[in-house]
Design a protein around this motif. Structure first.
Motif, PDB file in Angstrom:
ATOM      1  N   GLU A  52      -5.275 -20.130  15.875  1.00 20.06           N
ATOM      2  CA  GLU A  52      -6.537 -20.775  15.540  1.00 20.06           C
ATOM      3  C   GLU A  52      -7.475 -20.543  16.711  1.00 20.06           C
ATOM      4  O   GLU A  52      -7.146 -20.868  17.852  1.00 20.06           O
ATOM      5  CB  GLU A  52      -6.327 -22.268  15.302  1.00 20.06           C
ATOM      6  CG  GLU A  52      -7.546 -22.967  14.778  1.00 20.06           C
ATOM      7  CD  GLU A  52      -7.297 -24.426  14.455  1.00 20.06           C
ATOM      8  OE1 GLU A  52      -8.094 -24.983  13.697  1.00 20.06           O
ATOM      9  OE2 GLU A  52      -6.325 -25.008  14.969  1.00 20.06           O
ATOM     10  N   LYS A  53      -8.634 -19.941  16.435  1.00 17.93           N
ATOM     11  CA  LYS A  53      -9.557 -19.555  17.501  1.00 17.93           C
ATOM     12  C   LYS A  53     -10.943 -20.104  17.225  1.00 17.93           C
ATOM     13  O   LYS A  53     -11.273 -20.429  16.098  1.00 17.93           O
ATOM     14  CB  LYS A  53      -9.644 -18.021  17.581  1.00 17.93           C
ATOM     15  CG  LYS A  53      -8.371 -17.338  17.973  1.00 17.93           C
ATOM     16  CD  LYS A  53      -8.467 -15.841  17.841  1.00 17.93           C
ATOM     17  CE  LYS A  53      -9.354 -15.239  18.880  1.00 17.93           C
ATOM     18  NZ  LYS A  53      -9.367 -13.772  18.849  1.00 17.93           N
ATOM     19  N   GLY A  54     -11.738 -20.148  18.281  1.00 16.76           N
ATOM     20  CA  GLY A  54     -13.134 -20.491  18.123  1.00 16.76           C
ATOM     21  C   GLY A  54     -13.563 -21.655  18.970  1.00 16.76           C
ATOM     22  O   GLY A  54     -12.783 -22.560  19.240  1.00 16.76           O
ATOM     23  N   VAL A  55     -14.826 -21.635  19.393  1.00 13.63           N
ATOM     24  CA  VAL A  55     -15.394 -22.721  20.170  1.00 13.63           C
ATOM     25  C   VAL A  55     -16.113 -23.685  19.227  1.00 13.63           C
ATOM     26  O   VAL A  55     -15.809 -24.869  19.186  1.00 13.63           O
ATOM     27  CB  VAL A  55     -16.369 -22.181  21.248  1.00 13.63           C
ATOM     28  CG1 VAL A  55     -17.048 -23.309  21.987  1.00 13.63           C
ATOM     29  CG2 VAL A  55     -15.639 -21.264  22.202  1.00 13.63           C
ATOM     30  N   VAL A  56     -17.039 -23.175  18.458  1.00 11.23           N
ATOM     31  CA  VAL A  56     -17.790 -24.009  17.524  1.00 11.23           C
ATOM     32  C   VAL A  56     -17.091 -24.054  16.176  1.00 11.23           C
ATOM     33  O   VAL A  56     -16.838 -25.118  15.623  1.00 11.23           O
ATOM     34  CB  VAL A  56     -19.239 -23.484  17.360  1.00 11.23           C
ATOM     35  CG1 VAL A  56     -19.993 -24.287  16.323  1.00 11.23           C
ATOM     36  CG2 VAL A  56     -19.957 -23.510  18.695  1.00 11.23           C
ATOM     37  N   PHE A  57     -16.741 -22.876  15.625  1.00 12.32           N
ATOM     38  CA  PHE A  57     -16.072 -22.779  14.336  1.00 12.32           C
ATOM     39  C   PHE A  57     -14.623 -22.371  14.567  1.00 12.32           C
ATOM     40  O   PHE A  57     -14.358 -21.284  15.067  1.00 12.32           O
ATOM     41  CB  PHE A  57     -16.762 -21.740  13.438  1.00 12.32           C
ATOM     42  CG  PHE A  57     -18.209 -22.036  13.170  1.00 12.32           C
ATOM     43  CD1 PHE A  57     -18.569 -23.104  12.373  1.00 12.32           C
ATOM     44  CD2 PHE A  57     -19.203 -21.252  13.710  1.00 12.32           C
ATOM     45  CE1 PHE A  57     -19.908 -23.389  12.123  1.00 12.32           C
ATOM     46  CE2 PHE A  57     -20.544 -21.510  13.460  1.00 12.32           C
ATOM     47  CZ  PHE A  57     -20.886 -22.591  12.664  1.00 12.32           C
ATOM     48  N   LYS A  58     -13.683 -23.230  14.211  1.00 10.74           N
ATOM     49  CA  LYS A  58     -12.256 -22.928  14.340  1.00 10.74           C
ATOM     50  C   LYS A  58     -11.817 -22.139  13.107  1.00 10.74           C
ATOM     51  O   LYS A  58     -11.960 -22.600  11.981  1.00 10.74           O
ATOM     52  CB  LYS A  58     -11.427 -24.213  14.446  1.00 10.74           C
ATOM     53  CG  LYS A  58     -11.724 -25.041  15.665  1.00 10.74           C
ATOM     54  CD  LYS A  58     -11.185 -24.382  16.896  1.00 10.74           C
ATOM     55  CE  LYS A  58     -11.328 -25.302  18.103  1.00 10.74           C
ATOM     56  NZ  LYS A  58     -10.977 -24.678  19.333  1.00 10.74           N
ATOM     57  N   THR A  59     -11.291 -20.927  13.350  1.00 10.95           N
ATOM     58  CA  THR A  59     -10.807 -20.088  12.259  1.00 10.95           C
ATOM     59  C   THR A  59      -9.408 -19.599  12.587  1.00 10.95           C
ATOM     60  O   THR A  59      -9.014 -19.543  13.749  1.00 10.95           O
ATOM     61  CB  THR A  59     -11.729 -18.871  12.043  1.00 10.95           C
ATOM     62  OG1 THR A  59     -11.756 -18.087  13.236  1.00 10.95           O
ATOM     63  CG2 THR A  59     -13.138 -19.298  11.689  1.00 10.95           C
ATOM     64  N   PHE A  60      -8.640 -19.251  11.553  1.00  5.42           N
ATOM     65  CA  PHE A  60      -7.305 -18.701  11.754  1.00  5.42           C
ATOM     66  C   PHE A  60      -7.388 -17.185  11.717  1.00  5.42           C
ATOM     67  O   PHE A  60      -7.886 -16.607  10.749  1.00  5.42           O
ATOM     68  CB  PHE A  60      -6.329 -19.218  10.694  1.00  5.42           C
ATOM     69  CG  PHE A  60      -5.794 -20.575  11.014  1.00  5.42           C
ATOM     70  CD1 PHE A  60      -4.635 -20.712  11.764  1.00  5.42           C
ATOM     71  CD2 PHE A  60      -6.449 -21.712  10.597  1.00  5.42           C
ATOM     72  CE1 PHE A  60      -4.140 -21.961  12.085  1.00  5.42           C
ATOM     73  CE2 PHE A  60      -5.968 -22.965  10.906  1.00  5.42           C
ATOM     74  CZ  PHE A  60      -4.804 -23.094  11.657  1.00  5.42           C
ATOM     75  N   GLU A  61      -6.888 -16.566  12.785  1.00  2.00           N
ATOM     76  CA  GLU A  61      -6.915 -15.113  12.947  1.00  2.00           C
ATOM     77  C   GLU A  61      -5.492 -14.627  13.180  1.00  2.00           C
ATOM     78  O   GLU A  61      -4.692 -15.319  13.796  1.00  2.00           O
ATOM     79  CB  GLU A  61      -7.788 -14.716  14.137  1.00  2.00           C
ATOM     80  CG  GLU A  61      -9.173 -15.345  14.158  1.00  2.00           C
ATOM     81  CD  GLU A  61     -10.050 -14.945  13.005  1.00  2.00           C
ATOM     82  OE1 GLU A  61      -9.941 -13.782  12.557  1.00  2.00           O
ATOM     83  OE2 GLU A  61     -10.835 -15.779  12.539  1.00  2.00           O
ATOM     84  N   GLY A  62      -5.177 -13.429  12.694  1.00  2.20           N
ATOM     85  CA  GLY A  62      -3.840 -12.889  12.875  1.00  2.20           C
ATOM     86  C   GLY A  62      -3.852 -11.394  13.100  1.00  2.20           C
ATOM     87  O   GLY A  62      -4.883 -10.727  12.941  1.00  2.20           O
ATOM     88  N   GLU A  63      -2.658 -10.883  13.475  1.00  3.16           N
ATOM     89  CA  GLU A  63      -2.479  -9.440  13.664  1.00  3.16           C
ATOM     90  C   GLU A  63      -1.207  -9.001  12.984  1.00  3.16           C
ATOM     91  O   GLU A  63      -0.180  -9.683  13.039  1.00  3.16           O
ATOM     92  CB  GLU A  63      -2.403  -9.095  15.155  1.00  3.16           C
ATOM     93  CG  GLU A  63      -3.715  -9.138  15.858  1.00  3.16           C
ATOM     94  CD  GLU A  63      -3.635  -8.670  17.302  1.00  3.16           C
ATOM     95  OE1 GLU A  63      -2.524  -8.348  17.780  1.00  3.16           O
ATOM     96  OE2 GLU A  63      -4.680  -8.618  17.938  1.00  3.16           O
ATOM     97  N   LEU A  64      -1.285  -7.835  12.380  1.00  3.29           N
ATOM     98  CA  LEU A  64      -0.159  -7.220  11.711  1.00  3.29           C
ATOM     99  C   LEU A  64       0.098  -5.875  12.378  1.00  3.29           C
ATOM    100  O   LEU A  64      -0.830  -5.073  12.516  1.00  3.29           O
ATOM    101  CB  LEU A  64      -0.494  -7.013  10.223  1.00  3.29           C
ATOM    102  CG  LEU A  64       0.601  -6.547   9.303  1.00  3.29           C
ATOM    103  CD1 LEU A  64       1.641  -7.649   9.109  1.00  3.29           C
ATOM    104  CD2 LEU A  64       0.023  -6.159   7.947  1.00  3.29           C
ATOM    105  N   ASN A  65       1.344  -5.649  12.816  1.00  2.75           N
ATOM    106  CA  ASN A  65       1.717  -4.360  13.400  1.00  2.75           C
ATOM    107  C   ASN A  65       2.100  -3.451  12.242  1.00  2.75           C
ATOM    108  O   ASN A  65       3.121  -3.649  11.587  1.00  2.75           O
ATOM    109  CB  ASN A  65       2.881  -4.529  14.373  1.00  2.75           C
ATOM    110  CG  ASN A  65       3.242  -3.244  15.069  1.00  2.75           C
ATOM    111  OD1 ASN A  65       2.751  -2.170  14.727  1.00  2.75           O
ATOM    112  ND2 ASN A  65       4.108  -3.346  16.058  1.00  2.75           N
ATOM    113  N   LEU A  66       1.282  -2.433  11.996  1.00  7.85           N
ATOM    114  CA  LEU A  66       1.515  -1.523  10.876  1.00  7.85           C
ATOM    115  C   LEU A  66       2.567  -0.469  11.204  1.00  7.85           C
ATOM    116  O   LEU A  66       3.003   0.264  10.327  1.00  7.85           O
ATOM    117  CB  LEU A  66       0.207  -0.844  10.464  1.00  7.85           C
ATOM    118  CG  LEU A  66      -0.901  -1.798  10.011  1.00  7.85           C
ATOM    119  CD1 LEU A  66      -2.203  -1.045   9.818  1.00  7.85           C
ATOM    120  CD2 LEU A  66      -0.504  -2.517   8.748  1.00  7.85           C
ATOM    121  N   GLY A  67       2.974  -0.397  12.447  1.00  5.33           N
ATOM    122  CA  GLY A  67       3.971   0.586  12.867  1.00  5.33           C
ATOM    123  C   GLY A  67       3.317   1.849  13.376  1.00  5.33           C
ATOM    124  O   GLY A  67       2.173   2.175  13.055  1.00  5.33           O
ATOM    125  N   GLY A  68       4.045   2.564  14.191  1.00  8.01           N
ATOM    126  CA  GLY A  68       3.520   3.807  14.748  1.00  8.01           C
ATOM    127  C   GLY A  68       2.537   3.543  15.866  1.00  8.01           C
ATOM    128  O   GLY A  68       2.313   2.421  16.295  1.00  8.01           O
TER     129      GLY A  68
END
Length: 133
Positions: A52-68
């Motif tokens: 969960e990131k953000g100073v004013v607006f809290k949003t959920f962010e993620g990362e997916l390792n696609l491989g390679g």
């Protein structure tokens, strides 16, 4: 002279109303564009991050390792093939929390432009399927 003052007031009032209507129309178009789905599909890989990131607006962010590996944007050499996404739906967030570190297939919708309160990316996850080994 009194007629001139009324005429000037009337012109200013008319200009103000036109500017206000124009502003409302522009805001409506921007909000419509932020909800417009540009593309949709799926991506598979290992879910490596959800925060969960953000100073004013809290949003959920993620990362997916696609491989390679892929070449970086700079001359730093190779980097992991990571895909960043945002999440709006609470049930999808809980599914992602359970699947962190596992191989998953993520359904997504790409929006033309995201508003700051929606997320940092234009990719929004709609469903999560854990890929069993």
């Amino acid at each position: 002279m009194a007629n001139h003052k009324r005429s000037l007031k009337s012109k200013i009032k008319s200009l103000f109303i036109k500017l206000l209507i124009g502003l409302v129309v522009v805001c409506a178009l921007i909000l419509w564009m932020s909800s417009w789905t540009y593309s949709e599909g799926t991506r598979a890989g290992q879910l490596i991050k959800l925060s969960e990131k953000g100073v004013v607006f809290k949003t959920f962010e993620g990362e997916l390792n696609l491989g390679g590996l892929r070449t970086g944007n700079t001359n730093d050499g190779l980097e992991g093939n990571l895909w960043q996404f945002s999440v709006l739906d609470e049930s999808v967030i809980s599914d992602l929390i359970k699947a962190e570190g596992k191989r998953v297939k993520l359904g997504y919708k790409e929006r033309y432009k995201a508003m700051p309160w929606q997320g940092e990316t234009n990719y929004f996850i709609t469903n999560v399927v854990v890929i069993e080994p």
